[in-house]
Write a protein that holds these residues in place. Structure first.
Motif, PDB file in Angstrom:
ATOM      1  N   ARG A  47       0.837  -1.199  -0.148  1.00  0.00           N
ATOM      2  CA  ARG A  47       0.007   0.090   0.001  1.00  0.00           C
ATOM      3  C   ARG A  47       0.747   1.109   0.036  1.00  0.00           C
ATOM      4  O   ARG A  47       0.248   2.292  -0.236  1.00  0.00           O
ATOM      5  CB  ARG A  47      -0.872  -0.151   1.127  1.00  0.00           C
ATOM      6  N   ARG A  48       2.211   1.123  -0.049  1.00  0.00           N
ATOM      7  CA  ARG A  48       2.905   2.195   0.010  1.00  0.00           C
ATOM      8  C   ARG A  48       3.917   2.309  -1.273  1.00  0.00           C
ATOM      9  O   ARG A  48       3.846   3.365  -1.945  1.00  0.00           O
ATOM     10  CB  ARG A  48       3.941   2.372   1.411  1.00  0.00           C
ATOM     11  N   PHE A  49       4.501   1.176  -1.581  1.00  0.00           N
ATOM     12  CA  PHE A  49       5.221   1.187  -2.564  1.00  0.00           C
ATOM     13  C   PHE A  49       4.709   0.604  -4.127  1.00  0.00           C
ATOM     14  O   PHE A  49       5.204   0.487  -5.112  1.00  0.00           O
ATOM     15  CB  PHE A  49       6.360   0.510  -2.484  1.00  0.00           C
ATOM     16  N   GLY A  50       3.285  -0.167  -4.004  1.00  0.00           N
ATOM     17  CA  GLY A  50       2.874  -0.693  -5.110  1.00  0.00           C
ATOM     18  C   GLY A  50       1.236  -0.150  -5.215  1.00  0.00           C
ATOM     19  O   GLY A  50       1.175   1.156  -4.754  1.00  0.00           O
ATOM     20  N   ILE A  51       0.485  -0.795  -5.967  1.00  0.00           N
ATOM     21  CA  ILE A  51      -0.924  -0.471  -6.242  1.00  0.00           C
ATOM     22  C   ILE A  51      -1.711  -0.460  -4.945  1.00  0.00           C
ATOM     23  O   ILE A  51      -2.426   0.431  -4.677  1.00  0.00           O
ATOM     24  CB  ILE A  51      -1.637  -1.321  -7.163  1.00  0.00           C
ATOM     25  N   GLY A  52      -1.259  -1.615  -4.164  1.00  0.00           N
ATOM     26  CA  GLY A  52      -2.263  -1.601  -2.882  1.00  0.00           C
ATOM     27  C   GLY A  52      -3.370  -2.524  -3.069  1.00  0.00           C
ATOM     28  O   GLY A  52      -4.231  -2.474  -4.273  1.00  0.00           O
ATOM     29  N   GLY A  53      -3.521  -3.557  -2.277  1.00  0.00           N
ATOM     30  CA  GLY A  53      -4.735  -4.582  -2.169  1.00  0.00           C
ATOM     31  C   GLY A  53      -4.516  -5.577  -1.313  1.00  0.00           C
ATOM     32  O   GLY A  53      -3.419  -6.147  -0.690  1.00  0.00           O
ATOM     33  N   ASP A  54      -5.741  -5.946  -0.983  1.00  0.00           N
ATOM     34  CA  ASP A  54      -5.696  -7.337   0.144  1.00  0.00           C
ATOM     35  C   ASP A  54      -5.331  -8.421  -0.795  1.00  0.00           C
ATOM     36  O   ASP A  54      -4.848  -9.277  -0.132  1.00  0.00           O
ATOM     37  CB  ASP A  54      -7.290  -7.447   0.681  1.00  0.00           C
ATOM     38  N   GLY A  55      -5.237  -8.515  -1.742  1.00  0.00           N
ATOM     39  CA  GLY A  55      -4.864  -9.800  -2.670  1.00  0.00           C
ATOM     40  C   GLY A  55      -4.831  -9.181  -4.263  1.00  0.00           C
ATOM     41  O   GLY A  55      -5.115  -8.251  -4.777  1.00  0.00           O
ATOM     42  N   LEU A  56      -4.321 -10.194  -4.929  1.00  0.00           N
ATOM     43  CA  LEU A  56      -4.213  -9.994  -6.527  1.00  0.00           C
ATOM     44  C   LEU A  56      -5.265 -11.252  -7.208  1.00  0.00           C
ATOM     45  O   LEU A  56      -5.040 -12.590  -6.554  1.00  0.00           O
ATOM     46  CB  LEU A  56      -2.945 -10.322  -6.972  1.00  0.00           C
ATOM     47  N   ILE A  57      -5.753 -11.081  -8.231  1.00  0.00           N
ATOM     48  CA  ILE A  57      -6.487 -12.102  -8.746  1.00  0.00           C
ATOM     49  C   ILE A  57      -6.025 -11.944 -10.146  1.00  0.00           C
ATOM     50  O   ILE A  57      -6.308 -11.096 -11.167  1.00  0.00           O
ATOM     51  CB  ILE A  57      -7.972 -11.516  -8.808  1.00  0.00           C
ATOM     52  N   ARG A  58      -5.702 -12.980 -10.842  1.00  0.00           N
ATOM     53  CA  ARG A  58      -5.429 -13.287 -12.250  1.00  0.00           C
ATOM     54  C   ARG A  58      -6.561 -14.115 -12.948  1.00  0.00           C
ATOM     55  O   ARG A  58      -6.982 -15.134 -12.495  1.00  0.00           O
ATOM     56  CB  ARG A  58      -4.064 -14.016 -12.450  1.00  0.00           C
ATOM     57  N   ALA A  59      -7.089 -13.453 -14.009  1.00  0.00           N
ATOM     58  CA  ALA A  59      -8.205 -14.029 -14.577  1.00  0.00           C
ATOM     59  C   ALA A  59      -7.462 -14.934 -15.884  1.00  0.00           C
ATOM     60  O   ALA A  59      -6.868 -14.139 -16.900  1.00  0.00           O
ATOM     61  CB  ALA A  59      -8.948 -13.244 -15.451  1.00  0.00           C
ATOM     62  N   VAL A  60      -7.431 -16.293 -15.919  1.00  0.00           N
ATOM     63  CA  VAL A  60      -6.871 -17.076 -16.811  1.00  0.00           C
ATOM     64  C   VAL A  60      -7.627 -18.496 -17.174  1.00  0.00           C
ATOM     65  O   VAL A  60      -8.355 -18.774 -16.267  1.00  0.00           O
ATOM     66  CB  VAL A  60      -5.427 -17.529 -16.150  1.00  0.00           C
ATOM     67  N   PRO A  61      -7.403 -18.765 -18.323  1.00  0.00           N
ATOM     68  CA  PRO A  61      -8.453 -20.137 -18.748  1.00  0.00           C
ATOM     69  C   PRO A  61      -8.074 -21.279 -17.911  1.00  0.00           C
ATOM     70  O   PRO A  61      -6.944 -21.444 -17.563  1.00  0.00           O
ATOM     71  CB  PRO A  61      -7.840 -20.324 -20.161  1.00  0.00           C
ATOM     72  N   THR A  62      -9.030 -21.903 -17.215  1.00  0.00           N
ATOM     73  CA  THR A  62      -8.812 -23.025 -16.535  1.00  0.00           C
ATOM     74  C   THR A  62      -7.864 -23.930 -16.969  1.00  0.00           C
ATOM     75  O   THR A  62      -7.049 -24.513 -16.575  1.00  0.00           O
ATOM     76  CB  THR A  62     -10.030 -23.634 -15.905  1.00  0.00           C
ATOM     77  N   SER A  63      -8.130 -24.159 -18.247  1.00  0.00           N
ATOM     78  CA  SER A  63      -7.297 -25.386 -19.194  1.00  0.00           C
ATOM     79  C   SER A  63      -5.744 -25.090 -18.901  1.00  0.00           C
ATOM     80  O   SER A  63      -4.990 -25.829 -19.183  1.00  0.00           O
ATOM     81  CB  SER A  63      -7.743 -25.319 -20.408  1.00  0.00           C
ATOM     82  N   LYS A  64      -5.484 -23.727 -18.675  1.00  0.00           N
ATOM     83  CA  LYS A  64      -3.960 -23.264 -18.749  1.00  0.00           C
ATOM     84  C   LYS A  64      -3.357 -23.119 -17.253  1.00  0.00           C
ATOM     85  O   LYS A  64      -2.335 -22.824 -17.220  1.00  0.00           O
ATOM     86  CB  LYS A  64      -4.040 -21.921 -19.658  1.00  0.00           C
ATOM     87  N   VAL A  65      -4.356 -23.636 -16.197  1.00  0.00           N
ATOM     88  CA  VAL A  65      -3.606 -23.630 -15.074  1.00  0.00           C
ATOM     89  C   VAL A  65      -2.923 -24.881 -14.578  1.00  0.00           C
ATOM     90  O   VAL A  65      -3.782 -25.902 -14.540  1.00  0.00           O
ATOM     91  CB  VAL A  65      -4.827 -23.078 -13.940  1.00  0.00           C
ATOM     92  N   SER A  66      -1.585 -24.963 -14.433  1.00  0.00           N
ATOM     93  CA  SER A  66      -1.000 -25.996 -14.017  1.00  0.00           C
ATOM     94  C   SER A  66      -1.594 -26.748 -12.691  1.00  0.00           C
ATOM     95  O   SER A  66      -1.876 -26.289 -11.664  1.00  0.00           O
ATOM     96  CB  SER A  66       0.445 -25.990 -13.828  1.00  0.00           C
ATOM     97  N   GLY A  67      -2.098 -28.084 -12.875  1.00  0.00           N
ATOM     98  CA  GLY A  67      -2.790 -28.809 -12.020  1.00  0.00           C
ATOM     99  C   GLY A  67      -4.058 -28.929 -11.930  1.00  0.00           C
ATOM    100  O   GLY A  67      -4.775 -29.606 -11.119  1.00  0.00           O
ATOM    101  N   TYR A  68      -4.555 -28.027 -12.812  1.00  0.00           N
ATOM    102  CA  TYR A  68      -6.200 -27.846 -12.786  1.00  0.00           C
ATOM    103  C   TYR A  68      -6.952 -28.028 -14.146  1.00  0.00           C
ATOM    104  O   TYR A  68      -7.885 -27.592 -14.448  1.00  0.00           O
ATOM    105  CB  TYR A  68      -6.699 -26.294 -12.269  1.00  0.00           C
ATOM    106  N   GLU A  69      -6.138 -28.868 -15.130  1.00  0.00           N
ATOM    107  CA  GLU A  69      -6.673 -28.939 -16.346  1.00  0.00           C
ATOM    108  C   GLU A  69      -7.577 -29.887 -16.344  1.00  0.00           C
ATOM    109  O   GLU A  69      -8.950 -29.755 -17.060  1.00  0.00           O
ATOM    110  CB  GLU A  69      -5.352 -29.765 -17.240  1.00  0.00           C
ATOM    111  N   GLN A  70      -7.712 -30.866 -15.222  1.00  0.00           N
ATOM    112  CA  GLN A  70      -8.598 -31.887 -15.182  1.00  0.00           C
ATOM    113  C   GLN A  70     -10.165 -31.079 -14.866  1.00  0.00           C
ATOM    114  O   GLN A  70     -11.258 -31.628 -14.948  1.00  0.00           O
ATOM    115  CB  GLN A  70      -8.308 -32.876 -14.091  1.00  0.00           C
ATOM    116  N   GLN A  71      -9.896 -29.974 -13.999  1.00  0.00           N
ATOM    117  CA  GLN A  71     -11.113 -29.471 -13.504  1.00  0.00           C
ATOM    118  C   GLN A  71     -11.952 -28.834 -14.791  1.00  0.00           C
ATOM    119  O   GLN A  71     -13.148 -28.940 -14.798  1.00  0.00           O
ATOM    120  CB  GLN A  71     -10.615 -28.226 -12.626  1.00  0.00           C
ATOM    121  N   PHE A  72     -11.279 -28.345 -15.859  1.00  0.00           N
ATOM    122  CA  PHE A  72     -11.663 -28.023 -16.903  1.00  0.00           C
ATOM    123  C   PHE A  72     -12.332 -29.176 -17.707  1.00  0.00           C
ATOM    124  O   PHE A  72     -13.486 -28.891 -18.347  1.00  0.00           O
ATOM    125  CB  PHE A  72     -10.948 -27.132 -17.688  1.00  0.00           C
ATOM    126  N   ILE A  73     -11.769 -30.160 -17.869  1.00  0.00           N
ATOM    127  CA  ILE A  73     -12.155 -31.296 -18.416  1.00  0.00           C
ATOM    128  C   ILE A  73     -13.487 -31.772 -18.050  1.00  0.00           C
ATOM    129  O   ILE A  73     -14.711 -32.093 -18.695  1.00  0.00           O
ATOM    130  CB  ILE A  73     -11.101 -32.411 -18.610  1.00  0.00           C
TER     131      ILE A  73
END
Length: 310
Positions: A47-73
């Motif tokens: 909150r001083r040296f960056g944008i600031g936030g309680d967390g970061l969220i990346r929107a990415v296709p489920t099929s491209k997340v390592s370990g979660y390919e089966q979740q998309f299938i």
């Protein structure tokens, strides 16, 4: 230190959003090519040296997340995955407020088209979640809640002890899973809630295996108003500190209060007041042994930008 971490992400577009004051840096990664280290997450969320936030969220296709390919299938409708990181860069399983901000971001980015009344499935580390767009905000089916230390809780109605910062005596608590861990403490009055020091993590014993968020809750007066129950809550989030709101924490707080009051009338609709606003929690039968938990509330984007060198 923070400058060097941010320089590596220079030129990357971002948005800033919040849901009842729980705020997030949001990144769109439709090709699944953005790699963000825990150090870079911490730098972005500072909150001083960056944008600031309680967390970061990346929107990415489920099929491209390592370990979660089966979740998309297994769930091809869950095209988008909510890759959520805490403020300190650690990975979290789920964030109820984050889900609402995430879907709001997908709509604003033109990545999905979701009209009022329509639903959307999203992938997450806590499984596939269904989100419904409301006239004002979003409702997220977070699935069944559960007791982390079930055998102990069934025997004593509490399963943990929590020692707040500066206190000499620990308080009884109940540990709830909403896909992520929570430990809920009931307090008798609002002044005790207001006086809590939540800048540092309370001590929890026994602590769930992967740490825990800690919610302090005060019942409304009266607790039940018509067909709805009311509570107030403050929370110390694992890997973040105190936040203005915690969606899964609100659900856990309502679930714990409902569990403690199970000898009286069973209330399914709850209003949870947090420092950042108010969210709704509904417990809904799903035909199985455990009911679903529905979290509802607003979400908003407040800024857009590009990560720069200066």
């Amino acid at each position: 230190m923070y400058r060097s971490e941010l320089q590596q992400l220079a030129g990357l577009p971002f948005a800033k959003g919040h849901a009842t004051g729980n705020d997030f840096v949001l990144l769109a990664d439709p090709q699944g090519t953005i790699e963000v280290s825990s150090e870079q997450v911490a730098a972005l969320c500072h909150r001083r040296f960056g944008i600031g936030g309680d967390g970061l969220i990346r929107a990415v296709p489920t099929s491209k997340v390592s370990g979660y390919e089966q979740q998309f299938i297994e769930n091809p409708k869950a095209y988008w995955f909510m890759d959520y990181r805490n403020n300190d860069g650690s990975i979290a399983e789920m964030c109820g407020n984050g889900v609402r901000a995430f879907v709001h971001f997908l709509i604003a980015e033109g990545l999905v088209n979701l009209q009022v009344g329509q639903t959307l499935q999203i992938g997450s580390r806590a499984g596939v979640k269904e989100v419904t767009r409301l006239a004002e905000g979003y409702a997220v089916n977070l699935g069944p809640w559960g007791l982390i230390f079930e055998e102990q809780a069934d025997t004593d109605s509490v399963d943990s002890m929590v020692l707040p910062v500066g206190w000499e005596q620990a308080l009884p608590a109940l540990s709830i899973t909403m896909g992520n861990p929570h430990t809920v403490v009931a307090l008798p009055d609002q002044k005790m809630l207001e006086d809590l020091n939540l800048f540092a993590a309370p001590e929890v014993s026994p602590q769930p295996p992967h740490g825990t968020n800690v919610e302090f809750v005060v019942p409304g007066v009266p607790l039940i108003d018509g067909e709805k129950a009311r509570v107030q809550m403050r929370v110390h989030e694992r890997g973040v500190g105190e936040t203005l709101s915690c969606g899964t924490g609100a659900c856990a707080a309502a679930a714990a209060m409902r569990y403690w009051a199970r000898g009286t009338a069973l209330i399914n609709d709850w209003s949870v007041e947090v420092p950042g606003g108010t969210v709704g929690v509904e417990f809904r039968a799903n035909g199985g042994p455990r009911e679903d938990t529905i979290l509802s509330g607003p979400a908003q984007l407040v800024a857009r930008g590009v990560i720069g060198l200066d």
